[in-house]
Write a protein that holds these residues in place. Sequence first.
Motif, PDB file in Angstrom:
ATOM      1  N   GLY A   6      16.461   9.780  36.605  1.00 41.54           N
ATOM      2  CA  GLY A   6      17.086  11.016  37.061  1.00 41.54           C
ATOM      3  C   GLY A   6      17.560  11.916  35.941  1.00 41.54           C
ATOM      4  N   ASN A   7      17.626  13.210  36.227  1.00 41.29           N
ATOM      5  CA  ASN A   7      18.081  14.207  35.258  1.00 41.29           C
ATOM      6  C   ASN A   7      19.565  14.524  35.379  1.00 41.29           C
ATOM      7  OD1 ASN A   7      14.956  15.966  35.664  1.00 41.29           O
ATOM      8  ND2 ASN A   7      15.507  14.544  34.040  1.00 41.29           N
ATOM      9  N   THR A   8      20.255  13.904  36.327  1.00 36.12           N
ATOM     10  CA  THR A   8      21.708  14.040  36.382  1.00 36.12           C
ATOM     11  C   THR A   8      22.336  12.680  36.127  1.00 36.12           C
ATOM     12  OG1 THR A   8      22.473  13.479  38.631  1.00 36.12           O
ATOM     13  CG2 THR A   8      21.237  15.536  38.384  1.00 36.12           C
ATOM     14  N   ALA A   9      23.606  12.701  35.737  1.00 39.39           N
ATOM     15  CA  ALA A   9      24.298  11.453  35.421  1.00 39.39           C
ATOM     16  C   ALA A   9      24.603  10.625  36.661  1.00 39.39           C
ATOM     17  CB  ALA A   9      25.599  11.770  34.678  1.00 39.39           C
ATOM     18  N   GLN A  10      24.471  11.220  37.852  1.00 40.06           N
ATOM     19  CA  GLN A  10      24.848  10.530  39.082  1.00 40.06           C
ATOM     20  C   GLN A  10      23.662  10.273  40.028  1.00 40.06           C
ATOM     21  OE1 GLN A  10      27.853   9.250  39.737  1.00 40.06           O
ATOM     22  NE2 GLN A  10      28.614   9.965  37.751  1.00 40.06           N
ATOM     23  N   THR A  11      22.470  10.665  39.649  1.00 39.57           N
ATOM     24  CA  THR A  11      21.316  10.519  40.541  1.00 39.57           C
ATOM     25  C   THR A  11      21.069   9.065  40.918  1.00 39.57           C
ATOM     26  OG1 THR A  11      20.214  12.482  39.631  1.00 39.57           O
ATOM     27  CG2 THR A  11      18.817  10.872  40.750  1.00 39.57           C
ATOM     28  N   GLN A  12      20.795   8.852  42.194  1.00 36.99           N
ATOM     29  CA  GLN A  12      20.357   7.547  42.687  1.00 36.99           C
ATOM     30  C   GLN A  12      19.007   7.731  43.366  1.00 36.99           C
ATOM     31  OE1 GLN A  12      23.353   5.483  45.045  1.00 36.99           O
ATOM     32  NE2 GLN A  12      24.999   6.448  43.866  1.00 36.99           N
ATOM     33  N   ASN A  13      18.020   6.930  42.974  1.00 38.46           N
ATOM     34  CA  ASN A  13      16.673   7.100  43.495  1.00 38.46           C
ATOM     35  C   ASN A  13      16.617   6.836  44.998  1.00 38.46           C
ATOM     36  OD1 ASN A  13      13.893   7.619  43.352  1.00 38.46           O
ATOM     37  ND2 ASN A  13      13.423   5.467  43.103  1.00 38.46           N
ATOM     38  N   ASP A  14      15.860   7.674  45.693  1.00 40.56           N
ATOM     39  CA  ASP A  14      15.664   7.552  47.139  1.00 40.56           C
ATOM     40  C   ASP A  14      16.983   7.583  47.914  1.00 40.56           C
ATOM     41  OD1 ASP A  14      12.906   7.373  46.849  1.00 40.56           O
ATOM     42  OD2 ASP A  14      12.931   5.193  46.685  1.00 40.56           O
ATOM     43  N   THR A  15      17.970   8.278  47.369  1.00 36.78           N
ATOM     44  CA  THR A  15      19.292   8.325  47.989  1.00 36.78           C
ATOM     45  C   THR A  15      19.870   9.731  47.848  1.00 36.78           C
ATOM     46  OG1 THR A  15      19.676   6.008  47.386  1.00 36.78           O
ATOM     47  CG2 THR A  15      21.602   7.289  48.004  1.00 36.78           C
ATOM     48  N   THR A  16      20.600  10.165  48.866  1.00 40.00           N
ATOM     49  CA  THR A  16      21.361  11.411  48.813  1.00 40.00           C
ATOM     50  C   THR A  16      22.829  11.055  48.764  1.00 40.00           C
ATOM     51  OG1 THR A  16      19.686  12.646  50.041  1.00 40.00           O
ATOM     52  CG2 THR A  16      21.910  13.555  50.020  1.00 40.00           C
ATOM     53  N   ILE A  17      23.531  11.566  47.756  1.00 38.70           N
ATOM     54  CA  ILE A  17      24.951  11.252  47.602  1.00 38.70           C
ATOM     55  C   ILE A  17      25.772  12.536  47.545  1.00 38.70           C
ATOM     56  CG2 ILE A  17      24.397   9.125  46.346  1.00 38.70           C
ATOM     57  CD1 ILE A  17      25.415  10.585  43.789  1.00 38.70           C
ATOM     58  N   GLN A  18      27.054  12.390  47.791  1.00 36.89           N
ATOM     59  CA  GLN A  18      28.023  13.464  47.609  1.00 36.89           C
ATOM     60  C   GLN A  18      28.875  13.132  46.390  1.00 36.89           C
ATOM     61  OE1 GLN A  18      28.343  16.327  49.481  1.00 36.89           O
ATOM     62  NE2 GLN A  18      26.537  15.701  50.664  1.00 36.89           N
ATOM     63  N   HIS A  19      28.957  14.067  45.459  1.00 38.18           N
ATOM     64  CA  HIS A  19      29.753  13.869  44.251  1.00 38.18           C
ATOM     65  C   HIS A  19      30.636  15.089  44.047  1.00 38.18           C
ATOM     66  CE1 HIS A  19      30.740  12.374  40.218  1.00 38.18           C
ATOM     67  NE2 HIS A  19      30.571  13.629  39.788  1.00 38.18           N
ATOM     68  N   ASN A  20      31.914  14.935  44.308  1.00 37.17           N
ATOM     69  CA  ASN A  20      32.867  16.042  44.168  1.00 37.17           C
ATOM     70  C   ASN A  20      32.421  17.292  44.918  1.00 37.17           C
ATOM     71  OD1 ASN A  20      34.420  14.403  42.534  1.00 37.17           O
ATOM     72  ND2 ASN A  20      33.636  15.250  40.615  1.00 37.17           N
ATOM     73  N   GLY A  21      31.901  17.082  46.125  1.00 38.87           N
ATOM     74  CA  GLY A  21      31.482  18.214  46.943  1.00 38.87           C
ATOM     75  C   GLY A  21      30.093  18.723  46.661  1.00 38.87           C
ATOM     76  N   ILE A  22      29.382  18.074  45.744  1.00 44.69           N
ATOM     77  CA  ILE A  22      28.012  18.468  45.390  1.00 44.69           C
ATOM     78  C   ILE A  22      27.046  17.456  46.006  1.00 44.69           C
ATOM     79  CG2 ILE A  22      26.387  18.870  43.496  1.00 44.69           C
ATOM     80  CD1 ILE A  22      28.912  19.347  41.738  1.00 44.69           C
ATOM     81  N   THR A  23      26.012  17.953  46.646  1.00 42.70           N
ATOM     82  CA  THR A  23      24.983  17.075  47.209  1.00 42.70           C
ATOM     83  C   THR A  23      23.895  16.837  46.173  1.00 42.70           C
ATOM     84  OG1 THR A  23      25.380  17.942  49.439  1.00 42.70           O
ATOM     85  CG2 THR A  23      23.313  16.775  49.071  1.00 42.70           C
ATOM     86  N   ILE A  24      23.659  15.564  45.826  1.00 40.85           N
ATOM     87  CA  ILE A  24      22.621  15.210  44.851  1.00 40.85           C
ATOM     88  C   ILE A  24      21.554  14.399  45.582  1.00 40.85           C
ATOM     89  CG2 ILE A  24      22.073  14.076  42.673  1.00 40.85           C
ATOM     90  CD1 ILE A  24      25.007  14.403  41.880  1.00 40.85           C
ATOM     91  N   ILE A  25      20.353  14.964  45.679  1.00 38.75           N
ATOM     92  CA  ILE A  25      19.237  14.337  46.384  1.00 38.75           C
ATOM     93  C   ILE A  25      18.283  13.763  45.334  1.00 38.75           C
ATOM     94  CG2 ILE A  25      17.323  14.688  47.991  1.00 38.75           C
ATOM     95  CD1 ILE A  25      18.894  17.150  49.056  1.00 38.75           C
ATOM     96  N   GLY A  26      18.181  12.441  45.283  1.00 37.34           N
ATOM     97  CA  GLY A  26      17.251  11.800  44.350  1.00 37.34           C
ATOM     98  C   GLY A  26      15.965  11.435  45.064  1.00 37.34           C
TER      99      GLY A  26
END
Length: 376
Positions: free
Chosen positions: A290-310
Amino acid sequence: MIAGVLKEKTGEHRVSLVPEVVKQLIQQSVTVWVEPGAGALAFYPDEAYTQAGAIIKPAADIIQEANLLLSMHLPASPLWETIPEGKMLAGIYQPLYNAGLIQEAAARKLTLFSLDSIPRTTRAQSMDVLSSQANIAGYKAVLLAAYTYSRYFPMFMTAAGSIAPAKVLILGAGVAGLQAVATARRLGAVVEVFDTRPAVKEEVMSLGARFVEVEGAADASAAGGYAVEQTPEYKQRQEARIAESAVKADIVITTAQIPGKKAPVLITDAMLDKMRPGSVIVDLAAATGGNTAQTQNDTTIQHNGITIIGNSNLAAAMPADASKLYARNMFNFLQLVIRNGQATPDFEDDIVQGACITHNGAVTNERVKALGVAAV
């Protein structure tokens, strides 16, 4: 010879051959066997294959008797263990990231052709699965971001007030990135693009986006459309410029990968902490870290109100067209492997050499060997 089309692993909706390409192979004196339901998730039913001249056969029969096994990914256990010694397979096997499987394939004297290793030359454009699938991924990434985002993409001026257009930051201007630019612009967003290759600036600007320049990048012209390792000094400048754009962005699409290595982290925790709540990141490099520090593969997460779609497999979300383009790439490659209805690969051909990962009990691909995957 017999070419066998296997059903993909769970989670993969694409299929290696579509009926129209099956028909073309049969016209070249190739017998085609298809596993039941292989194309169902791509909306190509068994009936369409039989009408094209294919024969529906169980996976066990295909693996034992077909000369060439076609599956986008290496078959899962227990089928993988049943493949006889010396069998030929073709697909997208990501050999730079699957050293263990490559060693095992060599030990079992399997001949693997991985189309993602084909040299990206003018002659090989019609076989370039990376481009055909990345094009779809870039398009789908923007649509997914727009669906997830809680606001409009285009600017609206209404009696109730004005809505500012969404600001989109795209990291990486390869095939996926450029398609993301075009799609975001069609939806009315304001787009900025970062890439380490100054040569793509003109393409980015021609699509109506702003190019974020950072001087001093290492030459990436020989990296096949991927990112390359940069100097510490460049990384510091890069991080500062990306941070400036990221904190203003509503949508970030990331696409940067380095062959055989973990994807570079371009969006740090510090940047994420400063991004706007409600922002959306779609990370197409999730499968390689991943190109972000919080990306999780095949997973969508919420991080401090930001949606990160891996999600590195967005092309599979459009399986009908993705399969059609992939099947055409495969057919064009097979013209170098099949002659007079028989499997006779021309190993002197630079495209065949590039695609061949293992053969006769050895790892043959130079890039794979350079990563320490030894011959058996």
